[in-house]
Scaffold this active site. Structure first.
Site, PDB file in Angstrom:
ATOM      1  N   ASP A 181       0.811  -1.221   0.000  1.00  0.00           N
ATOM      2  CA  ASP A 181       0.000   0.000   0.000  1.00  0.00           C
ATOM      3  C   ASP A 181       0.843   1.270   0.000  1.00  0.00           C
ATOM      4  O   ASP A 181       0.413   2.315   0.502  1.00  0.00           O
ATOM      5  CB  ASP A 181      -0.968   0.014   1.198  1.00  0.00           C
ATOM      6  CG  ASP A 181      -1.957  -1.140   1.159  1.00  0.00           C
ATOM      7  OD1 ASP A 181      -2.357  -1.534   0.038  1.00  0.00           O
ATOM      8  OD2 ASP A 181      -2.304  -1.666   2.233  1.00  0.00           O
ATOM      9  N   ARG A 182       2.053   1.161  -0.540  1.00  0.00           N
ATOM     10  CA  ARG A 182       2.971   2.311  -0.626  1.00  0.00           C
ATOM     11  C   ARG A 182       3.359   2.874   0.735  1.00  0.00           C
ATOM     12  O   ARG A 182       3.836   4.005   0.846  1.00  0.00           O
ATOM     13  CB  ARG A 182       2.379   3.438  -1.496  1.00  0.00           C
ATOM     14  CG  ARG A 182       2.104   3.039  -2.944  1.00  0.00           C
ATOM     15  CD  ARG A 182       3.378   2.596  -3.643  1.00  0.00           C
ATOM     16  NE  ARG A 182       3.238   2.483  -5.078  1.00  0.00           N
ATOM     17  CZ  ARG A 182       2.921   1.353  -5.723  1.00  0.00           C
ATOM     18  NH1 ARG A 182       2.669   0.253  -5.022  1.00  0.00           N
ATOM     19  NH2 ARG A 182       2.845   1.327  -7.028  1.00  0.00           N
TER      20      ARG A 182
END
Length: 217
Positions: free
Chosen positions: A195-196
């Site tokens: 999710d970065r």
């Protein structure tokens, strides 16, 4: 910018980044020791040319330039590479003696960034490395006026042959060639996460010690 003129995005290249979390407690006391650990991981993983690094420089006027070079050594004093002093990077460093390095170890979802001042290596250190290189590379250092415009490939090949005939055994080290050391002032270790929400831990020099800071991804 309207939709018709907006740049394309690469939906087919989307990916997730999953790696072992990088926590402050996991880090070595200094960035060079931590780099040694990650570099060993890159070698063990069989990454092609794990010592390849992007070197970013800028002219006195701030014009940036980046290229890939090879790390040829590192220790507590910094990260070493060799080049033609008359090349663009050599000229940049003569005008603005600071640089940035990036080690892009994509298969491991890792990246290391280094920033700091740059110093020339003593001539005797550069000479020791120069004479350890293969014969062809030593002749090539003479034959190529790196970054200069040349008329053709044939001109380069002719120059190489002329110099090989001049020095059939042991070419001397050119005065315009040698090593640089990037002295780390900041070193960032980046570990990809889902999710970065990546882990970014930065060592920042403070006097004779290092401060570790977490950066937002």
């Amino acid at each position: 910018m309207d939709a018709a003129s907006s740049p394309p995005y690469f939906a087919g290249l989307r990916r997730t980044y999953e790696g072992k979390p990088l926590r402050e407690a996991d880090l070595a006391a200094d960035p060079v020791t931590q780099f040694a650990s990650w570099f060993a991981d890159a070698v063990e993983a069989g990454l092609p040319e794990p010592n390849a690094m992007i070197l970013a420089t800028a002219s006195a006027g701030g014009r940036p330039s980046a290229r890939t070079v090879l790390l040829k050594g590192y220790d507590s004093e910094g990260f070493v590479f060799y080049t033609n002093y008359e090349s663009r990077k050599g000229r940049d460093l003569a005008e603005n003696a600071r640089a940035g390095l990036v080690f892009p170890w994509h298969p491991l979802r890792r990246q290391v960034r280094v920033e700091g001042p740059v110093v020339r290596l003593p001539r005797e250190v550069s000479a020791a490395y120069f004479h350890s290189r293969p014969y062809g590379s030593r002749i090539g250092a003479w034959a190529s006026r790196q970054s200069a415009v040349v008329g053709s490939r044939e001109q380069l090949d002719e120059r190489y042959q002329e110099l090989a005939e001049r020095w059939p055994e042991e070419p001397p080290m050119p005065d315009f060639w040698g090593g640089f050391r990037v002295v780390p002032a900041e070193v960032e270790f980046w570990q990809g996460q889902v999710d970065r929400m990546h882990d970014r831990l930065r060592y920042r020099r403070s006097g004779d010690s290092w401060i570790v800071e977490r950066l937002a991804p």
